[in-house]
Design an enzyme around this catalytic site. Sequence first.
Site, mmCIF file in Angstrom:
data_model
loop_
_atom_site.group_PDB
_atom_site.id
_atom_site.type_symbol
_atom_site.label_atom_id
_atom_site.label_comp_id
_atom_site.label_asym_id
_atom_site.label_seq_id
_atom_site.Cartn_x
_atom_site.Cartn_y
_atom_site.Cartn_z
ATOM 1 C CB ALA A 172 31.639 37.955 21.410
ATOM 2 C CB VAL A 173 32.733 39.323 16.435
ATOM 3 C CG1 VAL A 173 32.455 39.580 14.956
ATOM 4 C CG2 VAL A 173 32.411 40.568 17.252
ATOM 5 C CB SER A 177 41.085 28.245 20.408
ATOM 6 O OG SER A 177 40.959 29.250 21.381
ATOM 7 C CB CYS A 186 29.937 48.385 17.053
ATOM 8 S SG CYS A 186 31.020 48.894 18.407
ATOM 9 N NE ARG A 219 33.206 49.265 26.904
ATOM 10 C CZ ARG A 219 33.042 48.963 25.613
ATOM 11 N NH1 ARG A 219 31.846 48.818 25.093
ATOM 12 N NH2 ARG A 219 34.096 48.789 24.852
ATOM 13 C CG HIS A 269 26.849 49.841 21.130
ATOM 14 N ND1 HIS A 269 27.209 49.114 22.234
ATOM 15 C CD2 HIS A 269 27.973 49.940 20.358
ATOM 16 C CE1 HIS A 269 28.496 48.773 22.135
ATOM 17 N NE2 HIS A 269 28.978 49.253 21.008
#
Lengths: 391, 391
Positions: A67-68, A94, A186, A292, A299
């Site tokens: 994702a990042v 991958s 994060c 979470r 966030h």
Amino acid sequence: MAMASKTMQMRSNAFSSRTALNSRKSGPSQLKLSAKPCRSGRSSAFVTRCGKTPDGPKVVIAGVTGAVGQEFLQVLVQRDFPYSSMKMLASARSAGGKVEFDGETYTIEELTAESFDGEDIALFSAGGSISKKFGPIASEKGCTVVDNSSAFRMTEGVPLVVPEVNPEAMAGMKYGKGGIVANPNCSTIIALMAATPLHKVAKVERMVVSTYQAASGAGAAAMAELELQTQEIIEGKPPTTTIFGRQYAFNLFSHNSDVEANGYNEEEMKLVKETRKIWDYPEVQVTATCVRVPVMRAHAESINLQFADALEEDKAREILAAAPGVSVIDDRETNTFPTPLVASDMDDVYVGRIRQDISQPDNKGLDIFVCGDQIRKGAALNAVQCAELLL
Amino acid sequence: MAMASKTMQMRSNAFSSRTALNSRKSGPSQLKLSAKPCRSGRSSAFVTRCGKTPDGPKVVIAGVTGAVGQEFLQVLVQRDFPYSSMKMLASARSAGGKVEFDGETYTIEELTAESFDGEDIALFSAGGSISKKFGPIASEKGCTVVDNSSAFRMTEGVPLVVPEVNPEAMAGMKYGKGGIVANPNCSTIIALMAATPLHKVAKVERMVVSTYQAASGAGAAAMAELELQTQEIIEGKPPTTTIFGRQYAFNLFSHNSDVEANGYNEEEMKLVKETRKIWDYPEVQVTATCVRVPVMRAHAESINLQFADALEEDKAREILAAAPGVSVIDDRETNTFPTPLVASDMDDVYVGRIRQDISQPDNKGLDIFVCGDQIRKGAALNAVQCAELLL
């Protein structure tokens, strides 16, 4: 009392990650990025800051399928990051897949020690163990590493940097010279984007943080599971619990990181330790409770601040409105404050609910509520900004 | 480090409010409650505490069609609350509908001033304006009122009661003698169920609360809208935003109550003011940030406590494990802590993440994380417990 924001862009509906999530699901060979075209022409005064250019650094993305990793590519294009070549790395699984970037198609290569030969900058987001193994190898080969994992954050001599907060920690570093820069966690980045401008004026003595953390912090698979679970529960089926081993949809839970001997989980201790390192202020007192919530990619954090000096809420609001990378959304009359949805896919960290803490005397306390995109400023954007400091 | 709970009942899946929500949707005439049968026979030693009995009080439910009104009925049956007659009241719109309760079918009557003639106890949950208008009328007629609204909470002379915390505030009150008892706000009840046992030992000086509040606090329609929105977003449609005027699914937002001049919203100020009244301790310092999260019916709260005296975390865990109405779920090794799902439909308030606050010196601080069912202990159960103190 209403306070206009610098960029108060509201989203109409839905979680904005759907496209990214869905394309992610279809496998690395299908990865496509809707990159906007290069802003300035190659012949402009900003030539060295605009996309592919022969005198730009040779850039490596380690962990491009995550994702990042995907967000790295978007941010690089959107910021016209200069590069002369680009290399896309991932695990053997991958390798061979295709990635489109800035109008060209790249083949994903397996990440090995040789991947960094002759390269200038490597953006790592392939997990802590990959960083630990290959970060120092890349650095020794003269490739300067910006690492998004927790591997080197607390390592002495490795700067831990939020560019708006402590760019000076990277003084003297340059691409092609080796060295490692660590991207903070994060939650820390998002908290400090808001707390630092206030800290610089009134000195934070203690900070009590409660987080509302999105699925994205646990990766693309966690986002997909939240979506799947929600669907299942709406349909009355038992939820799939592969990632977290529990129901996440319509629920919330204490952060899934390991709990340390002192009862704090690792996520909470990152907030404590990283704040001290980034601020170069070991005495600052921080406590955190990390949770979470069933939100996709931004966030939120409820932050209570205790200052050495008095700081009035109106002054705090002014300071935050003027802070780079921060947008104030603080309209009490219409009950309009930051939300994860507003922050999703955005660069800025949004701050609101700015108010004098009535539980502290002499105007020495403030409560604020902060939202920031976990994948963007919480990870990819901050890393690319660090890379910009290497130019 | 693992800590067994007194009643650590885990739910398998789904949000447990679905049945209630769905039956609610089909309108008041369809209301059915799956009440368990009376526990003890009429001839047992506990005859006065077991359901319908000639010498029980005459009970009125004001606002029977709401989420809390429905829960009143469930709790009354489950606790074998003694009554000689039962009257079901709601607005003119709902009058004529049927309610099944304890094996009998009742017709809903319109709430008027005459509704309370000759009655002994009225449980009100029909909104603040109805309470304000009819609460004093009922009381003057000798019907003792337990009011779930905010109408009288801060009124001098009206006890504000959590039975486990300050039952003494109701001393001398009895059913059939008039008077009003106020049920505190849900967030306050849930916070104080956990904080009070610790406060009694080490004296709380300051409390920093961040809430994670469920849809149920805004009523059955809000729960239905969260479900509907979620469905819509999963299907890629724009969400219906009738109740909150915004997307709630996959999002969170600052509590929807009005924001006061000091920047705190009403929900937050309830926590501040009600704590002072319930503890009869005007000097206690409280700050709160109240947030709605996309969860159905149980609130969570992250609570940071500052004590006058040292209190070690192991001692705190012991105190909480022994506290009535509190269950400890605090297993650090398996990362098992309270969640809204575990607390849903349960009587107890669940406490975990009990740890020494490392930001405060001399063991004078603790962090805890609390979950409680908003409709049950946060409203209906607490009110019925207050009514039990009138017997």
